[in-house]
Design a protein around this motif. Sequence first.
Motif, PDB file in Angstrom:
ATOM      1  N   ILE A  29       0.812  -1.222   0.000  1.00  0.00           N
ATOM      2  CA  ILE A  29       0.000   0.000   0.000  1.00  0.00           C
ATOM      3  C   ILE A  29       0.842   1.268   0.000  1.00  0.00           C
ATOM      4  CG2 ILE A  29      -1.693   1.316   1.332  1.00  0.00           C
ATOM      5  CD1 ILE A  29      -2.798  -1.450   2.338  1.00  0.00           C
ATOM      6  N   TYR A  30       1.826   1.356   0.910  1.00  0.00           N
ATOM      7  CA  TYR A  30       2.495   2.661   1.041  1.00  0.00           C
ATOM      8  C   TYR A  30       3.553   2.906  -0.036  1.00  0.00           C
ATOM      9  CZ  TYR A  30       5.897   0.470   4.488  1.00  0.00           C
ATOM     10  OH  TYR A  30       6.825  -0.272   5.144  1.00  0.00           O
ATOM     11  N   GLU A  31       4.043   4.133  -0.086  1.00  0.00           N
ATOM     12  CA  GLU A  31       4.957   4.587  -1.161  1.00  0.00           C
ATOM     13  C   GLU A  31       4.353   4.402  -2.550  1.00  0.00           C
ATOM     14  OE1 GLU A  31       7.806   6.203  -1.116  1.00  0.00           O
ATOM     15  OE2 GLU A  31       7.984   6.210   1.054  1.00  0.00           O
ATOM     16  N   GLY A  32       3.060   4.631  -2.658  1.00  0.00           N
ATOM     17  CA  GLY A  32       2.361   4.413  -3.924  1.00  0.00           C
ATOM     18  C   GLY A  32       1.812   3.001  -3.969  1.00  0.00           C
ATOM     19  N   THR A  33       0.502   2.852  -3.970  1.00  0.00           N
ATOM     20  CA  THR A  33      -0.087   1.507  -3.975  1.00  0.00           C
ATOM     21  C   THR A  33       0.436   0.709  -5.161  1.00  0.00           C
ATOM     22  OG1 THR A  33      -1.933   2.122  -5.397  1.00  0.00           O
ATOM     23  CG2 THR A  33      -2.266   2.399  -3.017  1.00  0.00           C
ATOM     24  N   ASN A  34       0.301  -0.588  -5.081  1.00  0.00           N
ATOM     25  CA  ASN A  34       0.806  -1.420  -6.172  1.00  0.00           C
ATOM     26  C   ASN A  34       0.048  -1.185  -7.475  1.00  0.00           C
ATOM     27  OD1 ASN A  34       2.709  -2.281  -4.453  1.00  0.00           O
ATOM     28  ND2 ASN A  34       1.979  -4.402  -4.263  1.00  0.00           N
ATOM     29  N   GLY A  35      -1.187  -0.732  -7.375  1.00  0.00           N
ATOM     30  CA  GLY A  35      -1.923  -0.355  -8.585  1.00  0.00           C
ATOM     31  C   GLY A  35      -1.269   0.849  -9.260  1.00  0.00           C
ATOM     32  N   ILE A  36      -0.833   1.794  -8.444  1.00  0.00           N
ATOM     33  CA  ILE A  36      -0.151   2.989  -8.972  1.00  0.00           C
ATOM     34  C   ILE A  36       1.189   2.585  -9.614  1.00  0.00           C
ATOM     35  CG2 ILE A  36       0.994   5.161  -8.297  1.00  0.00           C
ATOM     36  CD1 ILE A  36      -1.888   5.572  -7.906  1.00  0.00           C
ATOM     37  N   GLN A  37       1.883   1.646  -9.007  1.00  0.00           N
ATOM     38  CA  GLN A  37       3.157   1.176  -9.575  1.00  0.00           C
ATOM     39  C   GLN A  37       2.932   0.568 -10.950  1.00  0.00           C
ATOM     40  OE1 GLN A  37       5.912   1.837  -7.838  1.00  0.00           O
ATOM     41  NE2 GLN A  37       4.615   2.609  -6.197  1.00  0.00           N
ATOM     42  N   ALA A  38       1.868  -0.234 -11.049  1.00  0.00           N
ATOM     43  CA  ALA A  38       1.591  -0.907 -12.316  1.00  0.00           C
ATOM     44  C   ALA A  38       1.275   0.103 -13.405  1.00  0.00           C
ATOM     45  CB  ALA A  38       0.439  -1.899 -12.130  1.00  0.00           C
ATOM     46  N   GLN A  39       0.507   1.120 -13.015  1.00  0.00           N
ATOM     47  CA  GLN A  39       0.191   2.203 -13.935  1.00  0.00           C
ATOM     48  C   GLN A  39       1.479   2.901 -14.398  1.00  0.00           C
ATOM     49  OE1 GLN A  39      -3.202   4.144 -12.012  1.00  0.00           O
ATOM     50  NE2 GLN A  39      -2.760   5.944 -13.252  1.00  0.00           N
ATOM     51  N   ASP A  40       2.368   3.159 -13.453  1.00  0.00           N
ATOM     52  CA  ASP A  40       3.652   3.797 -13.766  1.00  0.00           C
ATOM     53  C   ASP A  40       4.430   2.955 -14.777  1.00  0.00           C
ATOM     54  OD1 ASP A  40       5.924   5.545 -13.441  1.00  0.00           O
ATOM     55  OD2 ASP A  40       6.802   4.057 -12.092  1.00  0.00           O
ATOM     56  N   LEU A  41       4.473   1.642 -14.531  1.00  0.00           N
ATOM     57  CA  LEU A  41       5.210   0.755 -15.437  1.00  0.00           C
ATOM     58  C   LEU A  41       4.654   0.827 -16.854  1.00  0.00           C
ATOM     59  CD1 LEU A  41       7.246  -1.569 -16.051  1.00  0.00           C
ATOM     60  CD2 LEU A  41       5.432  -3.169 -15.398  1.00  0.00           C
ATOM     61  N   VAL A  42       3.342   0.638 -16.960  1.00  0.00           N
ATOM     62  CA  VAL A  42       2.750   0.489 -18.289  1.00  0.00           C
ATOM     63  C   VAL A  42       2.625   1.831 -19.010  1.00  0.00           C
ATOM     64  CG1 VAL A  42       0.738  -0.300 -19.573  1.00  0.00           C
ATOM     65  CG2 VAL A  42       1.558  -1.607 -17.604  1.00  0.00           C
ATOM     66  N   VAL A  43       2.178   2.845 -18.288  1.00  0.00           N
ATOM     67  CA  VAL A  43       1.904   4.116 -18.955  1.00  0.00           C
ATOM     68  C   VAL A  43       3.180   4.918 -19.189  1.00  0.00           C
ATOM     69  CG1 VAL A  43       0.618   6.299 -18.811  1.00  0.00           C
ATOM     70  CG2 VAL A  43      -0.430   4.159 -18.008  1.00  0.00           C
ATOM     71  N   ARG A  44       4.101   4.898 -18.206  1.00  0.00           N
ATOM     72  CA  ARG A  44       5.283   5.751 -18.349  1.00  0.00           C
ATOM     73  C   ARG A  44       6.581   5.011 -18.696  1.00  0.00           C
ATOM     74  NH1 ARG A  44       2.480   8.863 -14.513  1.00  0.00           N
ATOM     75  NH2 ARG A  44       3.199   7.486 -12.852  1.00  0.00           N
ATOM     76  N   LYS A  45       6.795   3.864 -18.069  1.00  0.00           N
ATOM     77  CA  LYS A  45       8.110   3.245 -18.186  1.00  0.00           C
ATOM     78  C   LYS A  45       8.317   2.463 -19.498  1.00  0.00           C
ATOM     79  CE  LYS A  45       9.207   5.175 -14.357  1.00  0.00           C
ATOM     80  NZ  LYS A  45       9.487   4.528 -13.078  1.00  0.00           N
ATOM     81  N   LEU A  46       7.243   1.872 -20.018  1.00  0.00           N
ATOM     82  CA  LEU A  46       7.411   1.114 -21.271  1.00  0.00           C
ATOM     83  C   LEU A  46       7.797   2.029 -22.422  1.00  0.00           C
ATOM     84  CD1 LEU A  46       4.534  -1.532 -21.222  1.00  0.00           C
ATOM     85  CD2 LEU A  46       6.920  -1.772 -20.488  1.00  0.00           C
ATOM     86  N   SER A  47       7.434   3.312 -22.305  1.00  0.00           N
ATOM     87  CA  SER A  47       7.734   4.216 -23.418  1.00  0.00           C
ATOM     88  C   SER A  47       9.054   4.964 -23.231  1.00  0.00           C
ATOM     89  CB  SER A  47       6.579   5.213 -23.579  1.00  0.00           C
ATOM     90  OG  SER A  47       6.384   5.906 -22.363  1.00  0.00           O
ATOM     91  N   LEU A  48       9.799   4.659 -22.178  1.00  0.00           N
ATOM     92  CA  LEU A  48      11.098   5.311 -21.993  1.00  0.00           C
ATOM     93  C   LEU A  48      11.968   5.121 -23.232  1.00  0.00           C
ATOM     94  CD1 LEU A  48      12.106   4.268 -18.338  1.00  0.00           C
ATOM     95  CD2 LEU A  48      11.477   6.562 -19.133  1.00  0.00           C
ATOM     96  N   GLU A  49      12.605   6.198 -23.634  1.00  0.00           N
ATOM     97  CA  GLU A  49      13.481   6.157 -24.826  1.00  0.00           C
ATOM     98  C   GLU A  49      12.755   5.520 -26.015  1.00  0.00           C
ATOM     99  OE1 GLU A  49      16.643   7.386 -24.881  1.00  0.00           O
ATOM    100  OE2 GLU A  49      16.555   7.962 -22.775  1.00  0.00           O
ATOM    101  N   GLY A  50      11.505   5.877 -26.153  1.00  0.00           N
ATOM    102  CA  GLY A  50      10.740   5.335 -27.276  1.00  0.00           C
ATOM    103  C   GLY A  50      10.649   3.821 -27.280  1.00  0.00           C
ATOM    104  N   GLY A  51      10.725   3.240 -26.080  1.00  0.00           N
ATOM    105  CA  GLY A  51      10.615   1.780 -25.979  1.00  0.00           C
ATOM    106  C   GLY A  51      11.956   1.074 -25.989  1.00  0.00           C
ATOM    107  N   ALA A  52      13.026   1.845 -26.225  1.00  0.00           N
ATOM    108  CA  ALA A  52      14.364   1.209 -26.333  1.00  0.00           C
ATOM    109  C   ALA A  52      14.800   0.600 -25.000  1.00  0.00           C
ATOM    110  CB  ALA A  52      15.394   2.229 -26.811  1.00  0.00           C
TER     111      ALA A  52
END
Lengths: 589, 589
Positions: free
Chosen positions: A434-457
């Motif tokens: 739960i804390y430091e950002g719920t795990n749902g928020i982490q998953a959102q971060d991964l999919v929405v922001r992190k997969l597109s880092l450096e255009g996916g590179a």
Amino acid sequence: MPDYTPPVEDMGFLLKDVFQAEKILTGLPGYEDVSADLVESILEEAGKFCAGVLRPINQSGDEEGSRLVDGKVFTPKGFKEAFKAFVDGGWSSLSAPTEFEGQGLPRTVQILVDEMLSASNLSFGLFPGLTRGACEAIEAHASQELKDTYLPKMISGQWTGAMGLTEGTAGSDLGLLKTTAKPNGDGSYTVSGSKIFISSGDHDMAENVIHLVLARLPDAPAGTKGISLFLCPKFLVNEDGSLGERNSVNVGSLEHKMGIHAQPTCVMNYDDCKGWLVGEVNRGLNGMFTMMNAERLFVGVQGLGLADSSYQTASTYAKERKQGRAPGAKESGMIIEHPDVRKMLLTMLSFVEAARALTIFTALEMDKESKSTDAEVRKQSTGLVALLTPVIKAAFTDFGFEATVLGQQVLGGHGYIKEWGQEQFVRDARIAQIYEGTNGIQAQDLVVRKLSLEGGATVRGFFGDISATLAEGAKVPALAETATAVAAALATLEDVTAWLTTGEGANGLEQNSAATDYLRMFALVTFGWLWVRMGLAVVAKGNAATPHETRKLAVAHFFATRILPQAHALAVQIKAGSAPLMAVASAEF
Amino acid sequence: MPDYTPPVEDMGFLLKDVFQAEKILTGLPGYEDVSADLVESILEEAGKFCAGVLRPINQSGDEEGSRLVDGKVFTPKGFKEAFKAFVDGGWSSLSAPTEFEGQGLPRTVQILVDEMLSASNLSFGLFPGLTRGACEAIEAHASQELKDTYLPKMISGQWTGAMGLTEGTAGSDLGLLKTTAKPNGDGSYTVSGSKIFISSGDHDMAENVIHLVLARLPDAPAGTKGISLFLCPKFLVNEDGSLGERNSVNVGSLEHKMGIHAQPTCVMNYDDCKGWLVGEVNRGLNGMFTMMNAERLFVGVQGLGLADSSYQTASTYAKERKQGRAPGAKESGMIIEHPDVRKMLLTMLSFVEAARALTIFTALEMDKESKSTDAEVRKQSTGLVALLTPVIKAAFTDFGFEATVLGQQVLGGHGYIKEWGQEQFVRDARIAQIYEGTNGIQAQDLVVRKLSLEGGATVRGFFGDISATLAEGAKVPALAETATAVAAALATLEDVTAWLTTGEGANGLEQNSAATDYLRMFALVTFGWLWVRMGLAVVAKGNAATPHETRKLAVAHFFATRILPQAHALAVQIKAGSAPLMAVASAEF
């Protein structure tokens, strides 16, 4: 509660045989002297401290809890003395910058110590953990004066830190927060508001508590772009560094929680208290995010540590508890002989060891990120760390919680009563999801922001590294079946990743609908990769491998055949898309 | 802790529209008058009692807990009064036989009341639940004299019951138990031994506590074939039925547990106490197993009830909590709009409603089993009940626990603190996976014993019924995709079942290695079947279906597409076989 056995031997195997950490670390400026022997001796000593000082007060701390008496917080019996021993042992300054009297050791060493702190006594481990987080934010963003005034004493452990983020109506969405700050004209501010869920908000173990508080300045824009960060000490600090008058930073109450009872989670009232701006106006969230990668890695290892603790008790119990005939046996044996008990233990173990490997892999990347002289290396490490951080935070705490539940189940009724301590691990582990950002928020971060880092590179590069390891594994008979299974799961993950980033699923609704299943799938494949890496290291050792190390080949095979197939089901579930989630009208829930 | 809304409307839909319960029940001798209206009014009243009397003392009971003072157990504030109201309302005698002054209502009605008891206050619900179990064992096995002496007062609620099974070194394997019984020559016995984990072992809510205790007679064979069952009352009973002297049935201590704090789980010392044999010498386990089907169904609905309670709070919270922009939205909305929050709620809901359907289906079979005049019907119902009992016990409590964890997650930090009650549901639900036979034992029972019932005809018949429903569903556009997905999962389940019963997996080692994964898979397919059955009932209602009922079509689709795919992964894991579980030497754990 049984003793804790620090996993120093396993850490050594990972550092030396799997990741060649000495070579990486000593190649980085500032870490030239960080030899494998030095690291080993630090981990040995840290392990002794955790097992000998912190574990013995873990269960009593849970039973007694922290208490609020006349506005003052008292930690449970033994905590004050343990904290003094922690500070005296130099553990609070381990990885802090030498510039502010820290020991300047690598993140990689710190995070393994953090695992043992969390495993032996999570409530205790949060005190130094949050202090470190506060120090990192101050170091990155505060004025030199604030740094000079606060950092050395926070790093030494004379003072501790706390983070004032959440409010009653502003949790995951900090944009809704209402705490205000007004300039006093002398460089200081008057901060006013109430915060909830403030870990280590107050206590009796150190002289001062330094709060970093998010608040809005007058006329600040609405939402997250109008939030600034303020440093509000419990006691004001005189020019000579001595403690001055009491600031109006007050504990309203202690939260009554499922677990981490020894940890004082406070409702804090900042009643027109005095504070100082940290970083730029309206860029307070930046200050908080600076330390987020590190904090989230720390929360991840909490799940890992508690899972290991639960595993240690469960495996010991299973080897000593006589009960029931195993299939084919003539009489009652130990429960470890039952396939289902083994399945529970192997599920735990296959998570714990792979998670520890990923922890070290990522911490080494963080060390490269902060120290490498090669800009290209730094850039690549930054990408990898950003990509893996939400995975570590969410997957380690989800699988870690599930592992503690299994470890409780192995003990049957004895797991449900307090005596053995297994139920405390479950209750304590639960918060990390739960804390430091719920795990749902982490998953959102991964999919929405992190997969597109450096255009996916970034993600493609990571998958490429996995692929290379698997190709190597496929050539080794002892690992071929494992590597092939992981390769099949990787192919599915790559397919789903493409679907989410460039295919039909490449929109916010689908990405959010896929997020938690995707993160779990991503973690499973990553664990599979690390099992092959560990397996390759065992094979490379040949006859020098210990039985404990050779065991890893069997655990790798277990993971690949009896856990990893879930990844394929997750892919099917993800591709079923958002429609099944959105069909029911909100009012009909 | 928020209010509890009894799910009487949903129960009515299942009873009337899905299972045509009135027709089944009124066709059974003794239940001729059990009309749908009667059942509905009983459920309405029971719901009012649970919501109005039991839920308000659920959280306070958890906080206060039961206490042991000078050898006497005191239940938390309000429990004594609530139990009196329960007894006065006639709730303790609902389904007890009229011969002993019970109301003789069907199991189907009882189990739905049990769900609401468990949902509103599990600690309380265990008192009448265990009393009923003890009554059933006495009724089935004891002498007429014991029945006449004990049953009417236990059924009225004047006395309660407890089960003395587990010992410190004998849990799942009762063959190891050491408690002894010696004949006194006057028809009574002297029982001596210590038992642990005894729910409702003592308390202050009723005049007497009747313990059924497993013990060994002198020269009894070793193992499970040397165990007899004894009735040991806390107070001896005079010939006129009044209470006589205190029997030496003593509480050693109360267990300190993760949850169900209000429930006094006792260490019981039977210190040369007086007891009477129930049933035949050395056939005590038979006496216990008589009531096992009913008890395990009861434990299953505990998982269901707590999951529903957690869902109710989570869905209410999600509709009222503002936070974060949903994908595509311009500003912060309620969290119910977030796909991942919906996924958590739908996961809970798709379990709760399917589990409730399976509860009613099975309870109706139990009613047929005990009342039908048609031997063939009785035989078939016996088989179905035996097959489904371990599935209900284990799957309802596993999925139920997981649901309470999700319901906690929906509330974020507010789920971790005690205020909202979500964390209590998690702690309370956890025990149901352990007691009355751990879920691992249930899975073993399903695979090793139940699949081979009637040479496999029972399970084949059940799969045949599922298939027929799915064929019907496939023809209805609103259900076609759902039915097709369930049919694919059923085919996989049938394949694995064949593998385990007549194929390579048809041996003890493989069956035990497959058991927990198999049970989960079996449950998923069964839930899928019930979703299609519910969907067909909604479609059949046409325009008469309420929006709440129409919602079920969407939930069915969600379940089939975003949960059920797990079944295929479980099949792969099962077929990987026992080797990955057995490769690590016991000493290497």
